[in-house]
Enzyme design. Structure first.
Site, short mmCIF file in Angstrom:
data_model
loop_
_atom_site.label_atom_id
_atom_site.label_comp_id
_atom_site.label_asym_id
_atom_site.label_seq_id
_atom_site.Cartn_x
_atom_site.Cartn_y
_atom_site.Cartn_z
N ASP A 75 0.83 -1.21 0.00
CA ASP A 75 0.00 0.00 0.00
C ASP A 75 0.87 1.25 0.00
OD1 ASP A 75 0.73 -0.74 2.69
OD2 ASP A 75 -0.78 0.63 3.48
N GLU A 137 -0.04 -1.43 5.57
CA GLU A 137 1.04 -1.08 6.50
C GLU A 137 0.89 0.36 6.98
OE1 GLU A 137 4.97 0.55 7.78
OE2 GLU A 137 3.72 1.22 6.13
ZN LIG Z 1 6.70 2.34 4.04
#
Ligand SMILES: [Zn+2]
Length: 385
Positions: A75, A137
């Protein structure tokens, strides 16, 4: 085409998947799974509850423990309200750099790792290479937290994890954790002229903040004697305090957003148990004397473990020898490394590009950095036979 050319080509394809954390990453994961399985990897996908996102875990080499895991998140942070000179999802190469959202954070590392897969397939006769590519993340390491228990349950746990966040290829052995909470206070509204007939949510929230300030001093006193972090203790920050409507109304609602950045295992549990007890033994009984419905609800926004520097670290020793740079450091930002370290995997952060370009408009990665990452991975292949 040479490996750098191939990597740039693949990176351009990865940048074109607009994998902002709010969007699906499935197309990118399926694409990477295809490329890796063509190179001979055994690939597994793990979907989240919404089935719009997935982790990819792939292995090249023998089915044995002790492998090296190359880890990255798929992401990227949003581009909204950022002034870009070019389309953030169309990679552009100029002046020895590639520009685009995710070039340095951290699709460049993923592209380099995947481009090297055929080389690993030739070399990995003794020690396997794993690829762990995760979702979400940037919004609290959700993908890695879902992947961790499935790794723990395997008999073939990797022994080393390299998290390719941008460090200019410096080996990073530590960062603090990040624990974030919102605490919601529900009291009893009333007229400001009769404070004794209400339960003032703001005043209880203020007492909670006062306890956080004391706790911050207690955590300072717990700091380990030798420690590579700055500041070297676990910190607490009260980031927001909201509540109330007017001078003459007893506020029925209040909310505190706060965070803690632990430097060592145990500090977070220490702080959490003190606060739990403070609420259950002091604040709540006082609030409920007047209104049994009064409440304090602690919402966990994210709990990401730090990467604790270890006296003995296989990952650090390996990466120092592969990069030829023994200037090992710590960073102020969080990564997935602590989640893997908690499984007993030796972990470091080391990847191409600079964190100074991450999350910014005109994010870029220099080709020199990408090439240094490929050289490191090439030397790593030499250790797998
Ligand atoms: Zn990163």
């Amino acid at each position: 085409m040479d490996k750098l050319g191939e990597t740039v080509d693949l990176l351009g394809r990865l940048i074109a998947f607009p994998t902002e954390s709010s969007a699906s990453n499935l197309e990118m994961i399926v694409y990477l799974a295809d490329v890796l399985s063509s190179a001979g990897a055994r690939v597994e996908m793990q979907q989240d509850d919404t089935r719009a996102k997935a982790n990819l875990f792939a292995t090249i080499g023998p089915d044995v423990p002790g492998g090296i895991m190359l880890s990255g998140h798929t992401d990227v942070v949003p581009v909204a309200d950022q002034a870009w000179s070019s389309d953030p999802f169309v990679m552009e190469e100029r002046d020895g750099r590639v520009y685009g959202r995710g070039t340095c954070d951290m699709k460049g590392f993923i592209a380099a790792a995947v481009t090297m897969a055929p080389v690993f397939a030739e070399a990995a006769t003794r020690r396997p290479i794993h690829f762990a590519f995760t979702y979400d993340e940037e919004v609290g390491c959700l993908g890695a937290q879902a992947l961790a228990p499935t790794l723990r349950d395997r008999e073939v746990l990797p022994s080393v994890a390299i998290i390719g966040e941008p460090t200019l290829m410096q080996v990073i052995e530590g960062h603090k954790g990040c624990y974030e909470y919102s605490v919601h206070f529900t009291g009893l509204e009333g007229h400001g002229s009769t404070p004794d007939r209400g339960v003032n949510a703001v005043e209880y929230a203020v007492r909670y903040v006062a306890r956080l300030l004391e706790l911050a001093e207690e955590l300072k006193a717990r700091a380990p004697a030798t420690n590579r972090f700055n500041p070297p203790w676990t910190t607490i920050n009260t980031g927001a305090l909201q509540g109330g409507v007017a001078h003459n109304v007893i506020p029925g609602k209040a909310r505190i957003d706060w965070e803690m950045r632990p430097v060592q295992a145990g500090d977070a549990d220490f702080a959490k148990s003190i606060l739990r007890e403070f609420c259950s033994k002091e604040l709540l009984p006082a609030m409920r004397r007047l209104d049994p419905a009064a409440d304090i609800v602690t919402e966990m926004v994210g709990e990401v473990d730090g990467l604790i520097p270890m006296d003995e670290s296989e990952a650090r020793d390996l990466m120092v020898s592969l990069t030829g740079n023994d200037d090992v450091g710590t960073v102020p930002f969080g990564t997935e490394a602590g989640i893997y370290q908690a499984l007993g995997i030796s972990a470091v952060v080391c990847g191409p590009g600079s964190i100074a370009q991450a999350h910014k408009p005109d994010e870029y990665l220099s080709l020199d950095q990408l090439n240094r990452c490929l050289e490191m991975l090439g030397r790593l292949a030499g250790r797998l036979g």
